[in-house]
Design a protein around this motif. Structure first.
Motif, PDB file in Angstrom:
ATOM      1  N   MET A   1       0.827  -1.212   0.000  1.00 27.70           N
ATOM      2  CA  MET A   1       0.000   0.000   0.000  1.00 27.70           C
ATOM      3  C   MET A   1       0.863   1.264   0.000  1.00 27.70           C
ATOM      4  SD  MET A   1      -2.760   1.728  -0.039  1.00 27.70           S
ATOM      5  CE  MET A   1      -3.986   0.462   0.025  1.00 27.70           C
ATOM      6  N   ILE A   2       1.830   1.337   0.946  1.00 25.41           N
ATOM      7  CA  ILE A   2       2.737   2.483   1.012  1.00 25.41           C
ATOM      8  C   ILE A   2       4.162   1.980   0.831  1.00 25.41           C
ATOM      9  CG2 ILE A   2       3.530   4.457   2.360  1.00 25.41           C
ATOM     10  CD1 ILE A   2       0.961   4.269   3.970  1.00 25.41           C
ATOM     11  N   ASP A   3       4.840   2.466  -0.190  1.00 28.95           N
ATOM     12  CA  ASP A   3       6.206   2.042  -0.488  1.00 28.95           C
ATOM     13  C   ASP A   3       7.132   3.242  -0.309  1.00 28.95           C
ATOM     14  OD1 ASP A   3       8.430   0.709  -1.290  1.00 28.95           O
ATOM     15  OD2 ASP A   3       7.857   0.507  -3.389  1.00 28.95           O
ATOM     16  N   ILE A   4       7.969   3.173   0.707  1.00 29.33           N
ATOM     17  CA  ILE A   4       8.909   4.248   1.034  1.00 29.33           C
ATOM     18  C   ILE A   4      10.296   3.789   0.629  1.00 29.33           C
ATOM     19  CG2 ILE A   4       9.890   5.638   2.906  1.00 29.33           C
ATOM     20  CD1 ILE A   4       7.273   5.029   4.480  1.00 29.33           C
ATOM     21  N   GLN A   5      10.932   4.541  -0.249  1.00 28.90           N
ATOM     22  CA  GLN A   5      12.223   4.111  -0.782  1.00 28.90           C
ATOM     23  C   GLN A   5      13.291   5.186  -0.621  1.00 28.90           C
ATOM     24  OE1 GLN A   5      13.183   1.140  -1.973  1.00 28.90           O
ATOM     25  NE2 GLN A   5      11.146   0.297  -1.549  1.00 28.90           N
ATOM     26  N   ASN A   6      14.295   4.883   0.206  1.00 34.08           N
ATOM     27  CA  ASN A   6      15.547   5.657   0.283  1.00 34.08           C
ATOM     28  C   ASN A   6      15.322   7.145   0.544  1.00 34.08           C
ATOM     29  OD1 ASN A   6      16.103   3.546  -2.402  1.00 34.08           O
ATOM     30  ND2 ASN A   6      17.263   3.302  -0.511  1.00 34.08           N
ATOM     31  N   ARG A  45       5.153  14.090   6.864  1.00 31.08           N
ATOM     32  CA  ARG A  45       4.915  15.199   5.940  1.00 31.08           C
ATOM     33  C   ARG A  45       5.388  14.858   4.524  1.00 31.08           C
ATOM     34  NH1 ARG A  45       3.527  20.126   7.393  1.00 31.08           N
ATOM     35  NH2 ARG A  45       4.726  21.022   5.667  1.00 31.08           N
ATOM     36  N   ILE A  46       6.467  14.112   4.422  1.00 32.23           N
ATOM     37  CA  ILE A  46       6.922  13.688   3.102  1.00 32.23           C
ATOM     38  C   ILE A  46       5.939  12.682   2.505  1.00 32.23           C
ATOM     39  CG2 ILE A  46       8.716  12.376   1.897  1.00 32.23           C
ATOM     40  CD1 ILE A  46      10.752  13.711   3.746  1.00 32.23           C
ATOM     41  N   CYS A  47       5.466  11.745   3.319  1.00 31.11           N
ATOM     42  CA  CYS A  47       4.489  10.770   2.823  1.00 31.11           C
ATOM     43  C   CYS A  47       3.188  11.457   2.418  1.00 31.11           C
ATOM     44  CB  CYS A  47       4.208   9.717   3.890  1.00 31.11           C
ATOM     45  SG  CYS A  47       5.579   8.566   4.190  1.00 31.11           S
ATOM     46  N   ALA A  48       2.865  12.573   3.073  1.00 33.99           N
ATOM     47  CA  ALA A  48       1.650  13.318   2.758  1.00 33.99           C
ATOM     48  C   ALA A  48       1.851  14.316   1.624  1.00 33.99           C
ATOM     49  CB  ALA A  48       1.145  14.050   3.999  1.00 33.99           C
ATOM     50  N   SER A  57      11.697   8.291  -2.709  1.00 35.69           N
ATOM     51  CA  SER A  57      10.326   8.408  -3.200  1.00 35.69           C
ATOM     52  C   SER A  57       9.351   7.741  -2.251  1.00 35.69           C
ATOM     53  CB  SER A  57      10.212   7.758  -4.594  1.00 35.69           C
ATOM     54  OG  SER A  57      10.450   6.363  -4.503  1.00 35.69           O
ATOM     55  N   VAL A  58       8.075   8.144  -2.385  1.00 39.23           N
ATOM     56  CA  VAL A  58       6.964   7.516  -1.663  1.00 39.23           C
ATOM     57  C   VAL A  58       5.847   7.262  -2.660  1.00 39.23           C
ATOM     58  CG1 VAL A  58       5.242   7.748   0.159  1.00 39.23           C
ATOM     59  CG2 VAL A  58       7.526   8.719   0.481  1.00 39.23           C
ATOM     60  N   THR A  59       5.374   6.031  -2.722  1.00 37.19           N
ATOM     61  CA  THR A  59       4.212   5.719  -3.544  1.00 37.19           C
ATOM     62  C   THR A  59       3.112   5.173  -2.662  1.00 37.19           C
ATOM     63  OG1 THR A  59       5.027   3.492  -4.058  1.00 37.19           O
ATOM     64  CG2 THR A  59       5.577   5.246  -5.606  1.00 37.19           C
ATOM     65  N   ILE A  60       1.886   5.587  -2.941  1.00 35.68           N
ATOM     66  CA  ILE A  60       0.705   5.101  -2.245  1.00 35.68           C
ATOM     67  C   ILE A  60      -0.206   4.465  -3.272  1.00 35.68           C
ATOM     68  CG2 ILE A  60      -1.371   5.775  -0.975  1.00 35.68           C
ATOM     69  CD1 ILE A  60       0.242   7.849   0.467  1.00 35.68           C
ATOM     70  N   ASP A  61      -0.447   3.178  -3.087  1.00 33.76           N
ATOM     71  CA  ASP A  61      -1.289   2.441  -4.025  1.00 33.76           C
ATOM     72  C   ASP A  61      -0.781   2.604  -5.456  1.00 33.76           C
ATOM     73  OD1 ASP A  61      -3.387   0.722  -4.554  1.00 33.76           O
ATOM     74  OD2 ASP A  61      -4.824   2.342  -4.901  1.00 33.76           O
ATOM     75  N   GLY A  62       0.565   2.604  -5.608  1.00 39.42           N
ATOM     76  CA  GLY A  62       1.178   2.690  -6.922  1.00 39.42           C
ATOM     77  C   GLY A  62       1.367   4.088  -7.468  1.00 39.42           C
ATOM     78  N   LEU A  63       0.916   5.122  -6.742  1.00 40.17           N
ATOM     79  CA  LEU A  63       1.016   6.503  -7.213  1.00 40.17           C
ATOM     80  C   LEU A  63       2.135   7.229  -6.485  1.00 40.17           C
ATOM     81  CD1 LEU A  63      -0.255   8.912  -8.826  1.00 40.17           C
ATOM     82  CD2 LEU A  63      -1.616   9.364  -6.773  1.00 40.17           C
ATOM     83  N   ASP A  64       3.076   7.800  -7.230  1.00 39.68           N
ATOM     84  CA  ASP A  64       4.147   8.592  -6.629  1.00 39.68           C
ATOM     85  C   ASP A  64       3.548   9.892  -6.101  1.00 39.68           C
ATOM     86  OD1 ASP A  64       6.334  10.575  -6.345  1.00 39.68           O
ATOM     87  OD2 ASP A  64       7.571   8.998  -7.235  1.00 39.68           O
ATOM     88  N   ALA A  72      -2.604  12.253  -5.115  1.00 41.33           N
ATOM     89  CA  ALA A  72      -2.235  11.550  -3.884  1.00 41.33           C
ATOM     90  C   ALA A  72      -3.113  11.982  -2.715  1.00 41.33           C
ATOM     91  CB  ALA A  72      -0.762  11.796  -3.569  1.00 41.33           C
ATOM     92  N   HIS A  73      -3.407  13.287  -2.647  1.00 42.92           N
ATOM     93  CA  HIS A  73      -4.223  13.792  -1.546  1.00 42.92           C
ATOM     94  C   HIS A  73      -5.650  13.258  -1.596  1.00 42.92           C
ATOM     95  CE1 HIS A  73      -1.340  17.448  -1.018  1.00 42.92           C
ATOM     96  NE2 HIS A  73      -0.901  16.352  -0.433  1.00 42.92           N
ATOM     97  N   ARG A  74      -6.114  12.858  -2.777  1.00 43.07           N
ATOM     98  CA  ARG A  74      -7.437  12.254  -2.857  1.00 43.07           C
ATOM     99  C   ARG A  74      -7.450  10.838  -2.290  1.00 43.07           C
ATOM    100  NH1 ARG A  74      -7.574  15.294  -7.819  1.00 43.07           N
ATOM    101  NH2 ARG A  74      -6.779  13.523  -9.035  1.00 43.07           N
ATOM    102  N   ARG A  75      -6.266  10.240  -2.155  1.00 43.23           N
ATOM    103  CA  ARG A  75      -6.164   8.877  -1.639  1.00 43.23           C
ATOM    104  C   ARG A  75      -5.756   8.826  -0.175  1.00 43.23           C
ATOM    105  NH1 ARG A  75      -3.516   5.324  -6.583  1.00 43.23           N
ATOM    106  NH2 ARG A  75      -4.545   6.440  -8.284  1.00 43.23           N
ATOM    107  N   MET A  76      -5.456   9.973   0.403  1.00 43.42           N
ATOM    108  CA  MET A  76      -4.942   9.975   1.780  1.00 43.42           C
ATOM    109  C   MET A  76      -5.635  11.026   2.627  1.00 43.42           C
ATOM    110  SD  MET A  76      -1.326  12.075   1.642  1.00 43.42           S
ATOM    111  CE  MET A  76      -0.626  11.265   0.206  1.00 43.42           C
ATOM    112  N   GLY A  77      -5.592  10.802   3.930  1.00 42.56           N
ATOM    113  CA  GLY A  77      -5.968  11.809   4.906  1.00 42.56           C
ATOM    114  C   GLY A  77      -4.786  12.049   5.822  1.00 42.56           C
TER     115      GLY A  77
END
Length: 321
Positions: A1-6, A45-48, A57-64, A72-77
């Protein structure tokens, strides 16, 4: 769901995040823990997509999230540590305004506000002004605003700060319910007792580096074995002898009134052991999986030394049990 890379991020004269990588599975509640200044808020804050990292990088549900922050903000709170409400608006007005700001379709605004109020137990407060609410109710209203658009991911920075014990218990119940409704949640705090009742995973940040990310809430299991705790109502020096007679059982710790043991992860074997002890007239008060508290797990890993490499969806080093 959330992929945090480097992820790497610097403030003037200080590195806030240093090559942080982790993968957060869907439908989990991750406790993001560490001392003040460890980098927890910066990571959130970076993930948001509110701050851009120097690297990574940070991807949420495949979206950078940084390539397309609006999507991204439409997929997160996201709820920061310090938040504001429109005190002169009613709870209902706050929710409807936030729904419109989040791009909820005009025809769905009323329904979205009602659903958010129901999820946060605010339906009896809809006509009250935000400025008249208690700290706990204001926190619930802020979370309701953060989920008004039904995001897949919810990130909360110190959500229980300043809440009384009853309000913290209510908040824990709300977060468990949101997870059951399909959200993946990250909760940052340096007060571990706040996170004990609802977290499924713990991510430890220290000095901007990831120490560990691993599951919680499980009995200590290794190769099909489980750690159990036995407590007696009346102490008995015969307990050690009785346990030594049980095949395939390892005694971890023992005194006349308590024992921590390890045996096969087999409910029938556990039932047989309990039947044997009761049959020998041991007054068993409790018999359950042994689970370290979140604080114990955190302190164990912080004392273990250097940060470790985190594998996708799993533990680095010793599992948090």
């Amino acid at each position: 769901m959330i992929d945090i890379q480097n992820l790497t991020y610097d403030y003037p004269g200080r590195r806030a995040l240093d090559n942080v990588s982790a993968q957060i599975a869907p439908l989990t509640i991750t406790a993001l823990v560490g001392p003040n200044g460890a980098g927890k808020s910066t990571l959130l804050r970076i993930c948001a997509a509110l701050d851009r990292p120097f690297a990574g990088s940070v991807t949420i549900d495949g979206l950078d999230v940084h390539d397309d922050p609006r999507a991204a903000h439409r997929r997160m709170g996201f709820l920061p540590d310090f938040f504001g409400l429109y005190d002169d608006l009613t709870v209902q007005q706050c929710l409807r305004y936030r729904a419109q700001a989040q791009g909820v379709a005009s025809s769905s605004v009323v329904a979205a506000a009602q659903r958010a109020a129901e999820r946060l137990d605010l339906t009896d407060r809809l006509k009250e002004k935000a400025g008249t609410l208690s700290r706990g109710l204001r926190q619930r209203l802020a979370i309701a605003q953060a989920i008004i658009h039904d995001p897949k991911v919810l990130m909360l920075d110190e959500p229980a700060s300043g809440l009384d014990p009853e309000a913290r218990i209510a908040l824990a119940a709300v977060l468990r319910r949101l997870r059951d409704d399909g959200m993946t949640i990250i909760v940052s705090s340096h007060i571990l007792a706040e996170l004990e009742d609802y977290s499924t995973h713990m991510m430890i940040i220290r000095d901007g580096r990831l120490v560990d990310y691993a599951p919680l809430g499980q009995a200590a299991q290794t190769l099909g074995r489980v750690r159990l705790r036995l407590d007696l109502a009346d102490r008995s020096d015969a307990l050690e002898t009785a346990l030594h007679q049980i095949a395939d059982l390892t005694i971890i710790s023992l005194d006349a009134g308590h024992a921590v043991i390890e045996m096969a992860d087999d409910s029938l074997a556990h039932a047989a052991l309990l039947k044997t002890l009761v049959g020998q007239d041991f007054k068993v008060a409790s018999f359950a999986p042994d689970r370290l508290g979140l604080q114990d797990a955190y302190l164990t890993h912080v004392k273990s030394g250097a940060p470790q490499k985190i594998t996708a969806g799993g533990s680095a080093g010793v599992s948090l049990q």
